[in-house]
Design an enzyme around this catalytic site. Structure first.
Site, PDB file in Angstrom:
ATOM      1  N   GLY A 185       0.790  -1.224   0.000  1.00 58.10           N
ATOM      2  CA  GLY A 185       0.000   0.000   0.000  1.00 58.10           C
ATOM      3  C   GLY A 185       0.819   1.270   0.000  1.00 58.10           C
ATOM      4  N   ASP A 186       1.594   1.480   1.066  1.00 57.65           N
ATOM      5  CA  ASP A 186       2.421   2.681   1.162  1.00 57.65           C
ATOM      6  C   ASP A 186       3.884   2.313   1.341  1.00 57.65           C
ATOM      7  OD1 ASP A 186       2.102   1.637   3.692  1.00 57.65           O
ATOM      8  OD2 ASP A 186       2.124   3.574   4.692  1.00 57.65           O
ATOM      9  N   GLU A 187       4.263   1.158   0.827  1.00 57.40           N
ATOM     10  CA  GLU A 187       5.615   0.646   1.026  1.00 57.40           C
ATOM     11  C   GLU A 187       6.331   0.480  -0.309  1.00 57.40           C
ATOM     12  OE1 GLU A 187       7.703  -2.529   4.038  1.00 57.40           O
ATOM     13  OE2 GLU A 187       5.780  -3.061   3.133  1.00 57.40           O
TER      14      GLU A 187
END
Length: 285
Positions: A185-187
């Protein structure tokens, strides 16, 4: 009638000549090239020679052109332009197929939101590097701090836009031979070759500085922070799974201690971070 027959053959010759380019371009497509197209290309060349020979006979003939010869000239005309239309339309179809295949291949290997390589592409790239047995390279794991708060406060559409900006900024400061991928996701995960020739702390700080530039978000200016974990091959792992896992542990350590980046160290034991490591899906990497 003599002039009409010569013009028909000449026009057919022009059609054949024009068909050479699309036929050659089709043969240049390695994934579509076949013996059939190569044969057609050679036949077109032979047809051109035949057309030239017949045209020469018509021009040198001292006798009047009869109806049969005129019909043959008409066939030459139709045949030349038929070959041109077939090769031209085939070229357009194959070009469309090639563009579609490239688009599908890009979608299969890249994240649709950020345009970065996806998890599978990242895995393949790292496995390929490891198979080459390099002296050293870096594996970085980057996680955006408090990204859930951005989604909850401004909505997922703004969160997606922030992710796109983050991806662009990270790519802009990385060495040209580095690879950044979105694996979650936000990685983001990053591979930086030639570790012994690179100052990884400097690169990590450049990433941090790039992300600290204000981002407009729903009428507000926000600053993105990130936590970066760093693992080095082969010191911190000799396979993809161990390298990414150790970089992930180092990233969690950086996040927990509110620092921008952290190298993996042997004292960052699984016991010390057991409450975190137990949450890691064993199939994640």
């Amino acid at each position: 009638m003599d002039l009409s027959a010569s013009i028909l053959v000449l026009l057919g010759l022009i059609g054949l000549s024009l068909s050479l380019k699309p036929a050659y371009q089709i043969c240049a497509y390695s994934q579509f090239s076949s013996k059939g197209w190569l044969t057609l290309l050679m036949l077109i060349v032979l047809f051109i020679v035949s057309y030239l020979s017949y045209l020469s006979l018509l021009l040198k003939s001292q006798q009047a052109i009869n109806f049969i010869q005129l019909v043959v000239a008409g066939i030459f005309f139709a045949g030349g332009w038929f070959v041109y239309l077939v090769t031209r339309l085939s070229k357009q179809t194959i070009s469309s197929m090639d563009s579609l295949l490239q688009e599908k291949n890009h979608q299969a290997n890249h994240d649709l939101l950020t345009g970065l390589p996806n998890r599978q592409q990242y895995y393949r790239h790292m496995d390929k590097i490891i198979a080459q047995k390099p002296d050293s390279f870096y594996c970085l794991m980057l996680d955006i701090n408090n990204f859930k708060m951005i989604n909850d406060t401004f909505g997922h559409a703004e969160g997606d836009r922030v992710l796109q900006i983050v991806a662009e900024r990270v790519e802009s400061v990385l060495p040209t031979d580095a690879l950044a991928a979105r694996i979650g996701g936000d990685e983001l995960a990053i591979i930086i070759p030639d570790a012994q020739e690179r100052d990884i702390s400097k690169i990590a700080k450049e990433i941090e500085q790039a992300l600290l530039i204000d981002i407009p978000c729903s009428g507000h200016m926000i600053i993105i922070g990130a936590s970066i974990g760093i693992a080095q091959y082969p010191k911190d792992g000799q396979d993809r799974k161990s390298l990414m896992k150790n970089a992930d542990i180092a990233m969690y350590h950086a996040k927990r201690n509110e620092i921008s980046h952290q190298y993996f160290q042997s004292h960052l034991t699984l016991t010390q971070f057991s409450h975190y490591v137990l949450e890691i899906d064993q199939t994640r990497f």
